[in-house]
Design an enzyme around this catalytic site. Sequence first.
Site, PDB file in Angstrom:
ATOM      1  N   ARG A 157      -6.837  42.232  -9.665  1.00  0.00           N
ATOM      2  CA  ARG A 157      -5.474  42.216 -10.172  1.00  0.00           C
ATOM      3  C   ARG A 157      -4.799  43.521  -9.761  1.00  0.00           C
ATOM      4  O   ARG A 157      -5.461  44.536  -9.519  1.00  0.00           O
ATOM      5  CB  ARG A 157      -5.452  42.090 -11.692  1.00  0.00           C
ATOM      6  CG  ARG A 157      -6.083  40.807 -12.243  1.00  0.00           C
ATOM      7  CD  ARG A 157      -6.002  40.809 -13.765  1.00  0.00           C
ATOM      8  NE  ARG A 157      -6.529  39.580 -14.348  1.00  0.00           N
ATOM      9  CZ  ARG A 157      -7.775  39.426 -14.786  1.00  0.00           C
ATOM     10  NH1 ARG A 157      -8.630  40.439 -14.685  1.00  0.00           N
ATOM     11  NH2 ARG A 157      -8.164  38.282 -15.324  1.00  0.00           N
ATOM     12  N   LYS A 181      -8.575  42.580 -18.013  1.00  0.00           N
ATOM     13  CA  LYS A 181      -7.835  42.278 -19.235  1.00  0.00           C
ATOM     14  C   LYS A 181      -8.753  42.351 -20.449  1.00  0.00           C
ATOM     15  O   LYS A 181      -9.924  41.978 -20.377  1.00  0.00           O
ATOM     16  CB  LYS A 181      -7.217  40.877 -19.142  1.00  0.00           C
ATOM     17  CG  LYS A 181      -6.057  40.780 -18.152  1.00  0.00           C
ATOM     18  CD  LYS A 181      -5.421  39.403 -18.196  1.00  0.00           C
ATOM     19  CE  LYS A 181      -4.221  39.320 -17.264  1.00  0.00           C
ATOM     20  NZ  LYS A 181      -3.583  37.980 -17.303  1.00  0.00           N
ATOM     21  N   HIS A 250      -0.805  39.655  -5.757  1.00  0.00           N
ATOM     22  CA  HIS A 250      -1.471  38.545  -6.432  1.00  0.00           C
ATOM     23  C   HIS A 250      -1.813  37.418  -5.454  1.00  0.00           C
ATOM     24  O   HIS A 250      -2.760  36.661  -5.686  1.00  0.00           O
ATOM     25  CB  HIS A 250      -0.609  38.020  -7.564  1.00  0.00           C
ATOM     26  CG  HIS A 250      -1.402  37.589  -8.757  1.00  0.00           C
ATOM     27  ND1 HIS A 250      -2.222  38.445  -9.471  1.00  0.00           N
ATOM     28  CD2 HIS A 250      -1.533  36.382  -9.364  1.00  0.00           C
ATOM     29  CE1 HIS A 250      -2.806  37.794 -10.456  1.00  0.00           C
ATOM     30  NE2 HIS A 250      -2.421  36.542 -10.415  1.00  0.00           N
ATOM     31  N   ARG A 253      -5.231  37.943  -4.276  1.00  0.00           N
ATOM     32  CA  ARG A 253      -6.207  37.498  -5.284  1.00  0.00           C
ATOM     33  C   ARG A 253      -6.375  35.983  -5.221  1.00  0.00           C
ATOM     34  O   ARG A 253      -7.491  35.463  -5.281  1.00  0.00           O
ATOM     35  CB  ARG A 253      -5.729  37.939  -6.665  1.00  0.00           C
ATOM     36  CG  ARG A 253      -6.602  37.478  -7.840  1.00  0.00           C
ATOM     37  CD  ARG A 253      -6.119  38.169  -9.106  1.00  0.00           C
ATOM     38  NE  ARG A 253      -6.556  37.511 -10.325  1.00  0.00           N
ATOM     39  CZ  ARG A 253      -7.704  37.755 -10.946  1.00  0.00           C
ATOM     40  NH1 ARG A 253      -8.557  38.629 -10.431  1.00  0.00           N
ATOM     41  NH2 ARG A 253      -8.021  37.130 -12.076  1.00  0.00           N
ATOM     42  N   HIS A 276     -11.898  35.647 -15.351  1.00  0.00           N
ATOM     43  CA  HIS A 276     -11.201  34.713 -16.230  1.00  0.00           C
ATOM     44  C   HIS A 276     -12.040  34.451 -17.476  1.00  0.00           C
ATOM     45  O   HIS A 276     -13.220  34.114 -17.376  1.00  0.00           O
ATOM     46  CB  HIS A 276     -10.947  33.381 -15.522  1.00  0.00           C
ATOM     47  CG  HIS A 276      -9.856  33.450 -14.505  1.00  0.00           C
ATOM     48  ND1 HIS A 276      -9.697  32.495 -13.511  1.00  0.00           N
ATOM     49  CD2 HIS A 276      -8.849  34.345 -14.329  1.00  0.00           C
ATOM     50  CE1 HIS A 276      -8.655  32.814 -12.765  1.00  0.00           C
ATOM     51  NE2 HIS A 276      -8.125  33.927 -13.240  1.00  0.00           N
ATOM     52  N   TYR A 285      -7.675  26.431  -8.925  1.00  0.00           N
ATOM     53  CA  TYR A 285      -8.085  26.598  -7.533  1.00  0.00           C
ATOM     54  C   TYR A 285      -8.798  25.359  -6.997  1.00  0.00           C
ATOM     55  O   TYR A 285      -8.923  25.195  -5.787  1.00  0.00           O
ATOM     56  CB  TYR A 285      -8.959  27.842  -7.392  1.00  0.00           C
ATOM     57  CG  TYR A 285      -8.194  29.096  -7.678  1.00  0.00           C
ATOM     58  CD1 TYR A 285      -7.254  29.583  -6.772  1.00  0.00           C
ATOM     59  CD2 TYR A 285      -8.355  29.767  -8.879  1.00  0.00           C
ATOM     60  CE1 TYR A 285      -6.519  30.715  -7.054  1.00  0.00           C
ATOM     61  CE2 TYR A 285      -7.619  30.906  -9.171  1.00  0.00           C
ATOM     62  CZ  TYR A 285      -6.699  31.368  -8.249  1.00  0.00           C
ATOM     63  OH  TYR A 285      -5.965  32.486  -8.539  1.00  0.00           O
TER      64      TYR A 285
END
Length: 321
Positions: A157, A181, A250, A253, A276, A285
Amino acid sequence: MSEGDNNSRQAIARELVERFHDYLAYERRLSPRTLSAYQGDIERFREWLRQADVSHPKEITQHHVRAYAAWRHRNGTTAKSLQRVLSSLRALFRFLIREGVTGINPAEGVRAPKIARRLPMSLDADQVNQLLTIRETDPLALRDRAMLELLYACGLRLAELVSLDVNDIPSEDNQLEVTGKGSKTRRIPLGRMARDAIDAWLKVRGDMAKEGETALFTGVRGSRISPRMVEKCVAERAVKQETNRHLTPHMLRHSFASHLLESSGDLRAVQELLGHADISTTQIYTHLDFQHLAQVYDKAHPRARRNKESDETPAEKENGK
C-alpha cells in the site's frame, strides 16, 4: 390548499422533523453536509407518504419503505445514494421510537440494491516491464525505480511504502516485514529485482537524505517522502516510460495481486501477501483472473466467436448470402 392543511395531512409532522434535526445536530453532532443530506431524504419521503395517503407514523410499514426505495431507484437514484436514503430513514424511525411516536422501525431490514464493484485497474506484464526499465542512473531515477519495484514486487500500500525505514530492509533473509492496516505486520518475500533496485538507491541515498533521517525514501529536501509526492512520481514516471496509462501506486498493488493469482491460483496466499483481513476483499481479483481466462478462451477456441471479418455463419457464406 393552505400550508396548514397540507401539513395536517403529513404522516410525519413538521415539528417532529425539526426535533429530529436538532437531535442529529446537537446529540449526534453530524456535519452540516450530512444534516443537509438527511433533511433532503426525509422531505422527499414525507412528500411520497402524503401522495400515498399515509397519515400517521404508525401506519408506515416495511412495505411502504420498500415501495419508496423501489420508486427512487426507478427514478434514477443510484444504489449508493439509496444506501444513504435508507440510513436516513432508519435513523428517523429510531428517533420516533425513542420519542414514543411509533413502536417499530419499518426501515430495518430494507436493503438497497448491491453496488456494482468496480474491478481494480492493473497493468499487464509487458506494461510493468516497460515501466520498470529505467535506464537513468541519477539519484531521483534510482529512487523512483526502487519505489516502483517495491510497490509491484511486494504489493505494498502507499502508506506502507512511505512508512518504511532503512532498517526495515532485511540484510540476509530477504523477507520484508511490513506494518499494514490496524498495525498488523506481515512478511513478504523481497524479489531479486526489487533488492537490486533498493541496493542501488541506498548507495546514493546519502546524497539526498538529511543527516539522521531514518526514512528509506526521501524527497529532494531530505526528509521522508510524502504520499502525494509518491503519487506524483509514479504518474510522471509512467509518462516518461511511455506506458500509455495514467498510473497510481495502488494500480501496481492490483497488478501484483492479479499477476500472482493468474500464475498460482492460490487465493489464500495472495490474501496473506496483500494483508487483507477478510478473504472476500481478495476475491475481487478472481474476477480479474476470469477476465484473463475468458480472453484466452476467446482468442484460442475455434467455437468461441465468429470470424472477425464477417458475422456471416458458414451456411450463409456457402449460400452466398
